[in-house]
Scaffold this motif. Structure first.
Motif, short mmCIF file in Angstrom:
data_model
loop_
_atom_site.label_atom_id
_atom_site.label_comp_id
_atom_site.label_asym_id
_atom_site.label_seq_id
_atom_site.Cartn_x
_atom_site.Cartn_y
_atom_site.Cartn_z
N ASN A 261 0.85 -1.19 0.00
CA ASN A 261 0.00 0.00 0.00
C ASN A 261 0.89 1.24 0.00
OD1 ASN A 261 0.86 0.42 2.70
ND2 ASN A 261 -0.79 -0.89 3.44
N LEU A 262 0.28 2.41 -0.10
CA LEU A 262 1.06 3.64 -0.23
C LEU A 262 1.86 3.96 1.03
CD1 LEU A 262 1.90 6.01 -1.95
CD2 LEU A 262 -0.18 7.22 -1.22
N PRO A 263 1.31 3.84 2.24
CA PRO A 263 2.14 4.11 3.42
C PRO A 263 3.38 3.23 3.49
CG PRO A 263 -0.18 4.11 4.03
CD PRO A 263 -0.10 3.63 2.61
N MET A 264 3.23 1.94 3.14
CA MET A 264 4.40 1.07 3.19
C MET A 264 5.40 1.42 2.09
SD MET A 264 6.04 -1.16 4.80
CE MET A 264 4.84 -1.84 5.96
N TYR A 265 4.91 1.82 0.92
CA TYR A 265 5.82 2.26 -0.13
C TYR A 265 6.63 3.47 0.33
CZ TYR A 265 7.77 4.66 -4.08
OH TYR A 265 8.66 5.32 -4.89
N ILE A 266 5.95 4.45 0.91
CA ILE A 266 6.64 5.66 1.38
C ILE A 266 7.68 5.30 2.43
CG2 ILE A 266 6.32 7.83 2.62
CD1 ILE A 266 3.52 7.99 1.32
N SER A 267 7.32 4.42 3.35
CA SER A 267 8.24 4.00 4.40
C SER A 267 9.45 3.27 3.83
CB SER A 267 7.50 3.10 5.39
OG SER A 267 8.38 2.58 6.36
N CYS A 268 9.20 2.36 2.90
CA CYS A 268 10.29 1.59 2.30
C CYS A 268 11.23 2.48 1.50
CB CYS A 268 9.70 0.51 1.40
SG CYS A 268 10.93 -0.57 0.60
N ASN A 269 10.68 3.37 0.69
CA ASN A 269 11.50 4.26 -0.12
C ASN A 269 12.35 5.17 0.76
OD1 ASN A 269 12.34 5.35 -2.67
ND2 ASN A 269 11.01 7.11 -2.28
N LYS A 270 11.78 5.68 1.83
CA LYS A 270 12.52 6.55 2.75
C LYS A 270 13.66 5.76 3.42
CE LYS A 270 11.92 9.80 6.59
NZ LYS A 270 13.13 9.34 7.31
N TYR A 271 13.37 4.53 3.80
CA TYR A 271 14.38 3.68 4.43
C TYR A 271 15.59 3.52 3.52
CZ TYR A 271 16.28 -0.56 6.71
OH TYR A 271 17.08 -1.48 7.33
N PHE A 272 15.32 3.26 2.25
CA PHE A 272 16.41 3.06 1.30
C PHE A 272 17.18 4.35 1.06
CE2 PHE A 272 14.75 -1.00 0.81
CZ PHE A 272 15.59 -1.76 0.02
N LEU A 273 16.47 5.44 0.91
CA LEU A 273 17.14 6.71 0.66
C LEU A 273 17.98 7.14 1.86
CD1 LEU A 273 14.29 8.68 -1.14
CD2 LEU A 273 16.40 7.79 -2.18
N ASP A 274 17.48 6.85 3.07
CA ASP A 274 18.17 7.30 4.27
C ASP A 274 19.30 6.38 4.71
OD1 ASP A 274 16.41 9.36 4.35
OD2 ASP A 274 15.22 8.61 6.04
N LYS A 275 19.12 5.06 4.52
CA LYS A 275 20.02 4.12 5.19
C LYS A 275 20.94 3.35 4.26
CE LYS A 275 19.01 2.23 8.96
NZ LYS A 275 18.52 1.39 10.07
N ILE A 276 20.46 2.97 3.08
CA ILE A 276 21.31 2.07 2.28
C ILE A 276 21.52 2.55 0.85
CG2 ILE A 276 20.75 0.04 3.65
CD1 ILE A 276 18.80 -0.81 1.57
N ASN A 277 21.31 3.83 0.64
CA ASN A 277 21.48 4.38 -0.70
C ASN A 277 22.89 4.18 -1.23
OD1 ASN A 277 20.74 5.84 -3.02
ND2 ASN A 277 21.59 7.71 -2.17
N HIS A 278 23.88 4.14 -0.33
CA HIS A 278 25.27 4.06 -0.77
C HIS A 278 25.88 2.67 -0.57
CE1 HIS A 278 25.14 8.33 -1.40
NE2 HIS A 278 24.78 8.54 -0.14
N LEU A 279 25.07 1.70 -0.17
CA LEU A 279 25.59 0.35 0.00
C LEU A 279 25.58 -0.36 -1.36
CD1 LEU A 279 23.95 -0.86 3.33
CD2 LEU A 279 26.23 0.09 2.98
N THR A 280 26.72 -0.88 -1.75
CA THR A 280 26.82 -1.52 -3.07
C THR A 280 26.52 -3.01 -3.01
OG1 THR A 280 29.18 -1.88 -2.74
CG2 THR A 280 28.51 0.14 -3.88
N ASP A 281 26.46 -3.58 -1.81
CA ASP A 281 26.24 -5.03 -1.71
C ASP A 281 24.94 -5.36 -0.99
OD1 ASP A 281 26.99 -4.14 0.76
OD2 ASP A 281 28.40 -5.76 1.17
N TYR A 282 23.94 -4.48 -1.09
CA TYR A 282 22.66 -4.76 -0.47
C TYR A 282 22.07 -6.08 -0.99
CZ TYR A 282 17.68 -4.60 0.48
OH TYR A 282 16.41 -4.94 0.86
N LEU A 283 21.60 -6.89 -0.06
CA LEU A 283 20.99 -8.20 -0.31
C LEU A 283 21.99 -9.28 -0.69
CD1 LEU A 283 17.75 -7.37 -2.36
CD2 LEU A 283 17.91 -7.85 0.07
N HIS A 284 23.22 -8.94 -0.98
CA HIS A 284 24.18 -9.95 -1.40
C HIS A 284 24.52 -10.82 -0.24
CE1 HIS A 284 25.70 -7.35 -5.00
NE2 HIS A 284 24.38 -7.38 -4.90
#
Length: 284
Positions: A261-284
């Motif tokens: 839903n939209l609230p979860m999308y907003i939360s997820c997108n913010k999480y990525f922009l704030d916390k792991i935007n510069h991680l090159t090995d996310y999920l690896h």
């Protein structure tokens, strides 16, 4: 019992389930007052921008970096052209059209899974991933595959699912896994109340299934031939059915985003922009 003695024999395929119609998110977007999100109306959930990449691209990057995974498949129809355009960037991705045009005529996730297995004659171990799901930054695909490999050495019939701890009031929203002391699944209860189970292990749609389990998927679908679509759509129903027939074990993770839903999308997108935007090995 067959065992995997040679690590190089652990060939795997990945199937990303992306044939849903995003009805909850679409409803939110049509009723929201936030005009900045209107551009998302025609984008399927797996292609929603998360950070600076489409959601599904995070998974493809991780899968392509994992030598055990040799192919990636995605299912969709309504947004088939959009997925085809996106897939041009990835040699490993194959798009398959499930032939449906609306939520009412959808095949269901488990039937879509069987469609991929049949079309590409898959007889390797498979990773099944929901196309609207991402995990927290400490998740490691390599660790999960290593756990599955260990299980395969012990019993080639073994399967692996993920789980994370949820709150008491959240059990009614998820499939909840009950396990023994060895983290072998004894039952999966679909959306139970908190007093129906002592477990708080929520099970996202991320499964590693043995190639010897794959024929049972068709058996499951044959038994559900006349059942409501919901019983063939929620992948947890397959796992609930499977645990009495094949060994299924749990790998614990810290949490996930379900971009439904939209609230979860907003939360997820913010999480990525704030916390792991510069991680090159996310999920690896």
């Amino acid at each position: 019992m067959r065992t995997c003695k040679d690590r190089n024999t652990l060939n795997m395929k990945a199937i990303i389930l992306a044939a849903g119609y995003g009805t909850r998110l679409l409803r939110d977007l049509q009723t929201t007052n936030y005009k900045e999100f209107q551009h998302l109306l025609d984008i399927p959930k797996p292609l929603l921008p998360i950070g600076h990449l489409p959601l599904i691209s995070h998974w493809v990057a991780a899968l392509e970096a994992t030598a055990d995974v040799t192919d990636i498949f995605v299912t969709n129809d309504l947004y088939y052209a959009k997925f085809e355009e996106w897939a041009q960037k990835y040699k490993s991705v194959k798009i398959i059209n499930d032939g449906t045009k609306s939520n009412e005529e959808r095949l269901g996730a488990i039937a879509c899974l069987q469609l991929v297995l049949d079309k590409f004659r898959i007889d390797d171990h498979i990773i099944i991933i929901a196309g609207d799901t991402l995990f927290f930054e400490d998740f490691s695909l390599r660790d999960v595959i290593a756990k599955f490999e260990k299980l395969q050495h012990e019993n080639d019939q073994a399967n692996l699912v993920l789980a994370y701890l949820c709150q008491d009031e959240e059990t009614k929203n998820y499939g909840i896994l009950e396990t023994d002391e060895n983290l072998k699944v004894t039952a999966l209860k679909e959306k139970p109340s908190s007093d129906e189970t002592e477990s708080r292990r929520a099970c996202p749609c991320f499964y590693l299934l043995s190639k010897y389990t794959l024929p049972l998927i068709q058996v499951f679908l044959e038994g559900k031939k006349n059942a409501p679509i919901g019983e063939k759509d929620a992948p947890g129903h397959l796992i609930a059915w499977l645990v009495s027939r094949q060994p299924v074990f749990v790998h614990m993770i810290s949490g996930r985003f379900d971009v439904g839903n939209l609230p979860m999308y907003i939360s997820c997108n913010k999480y990525f922009l704030d916390k792991i935007n510069h991680l090159t090995d996310y999920l690896h």
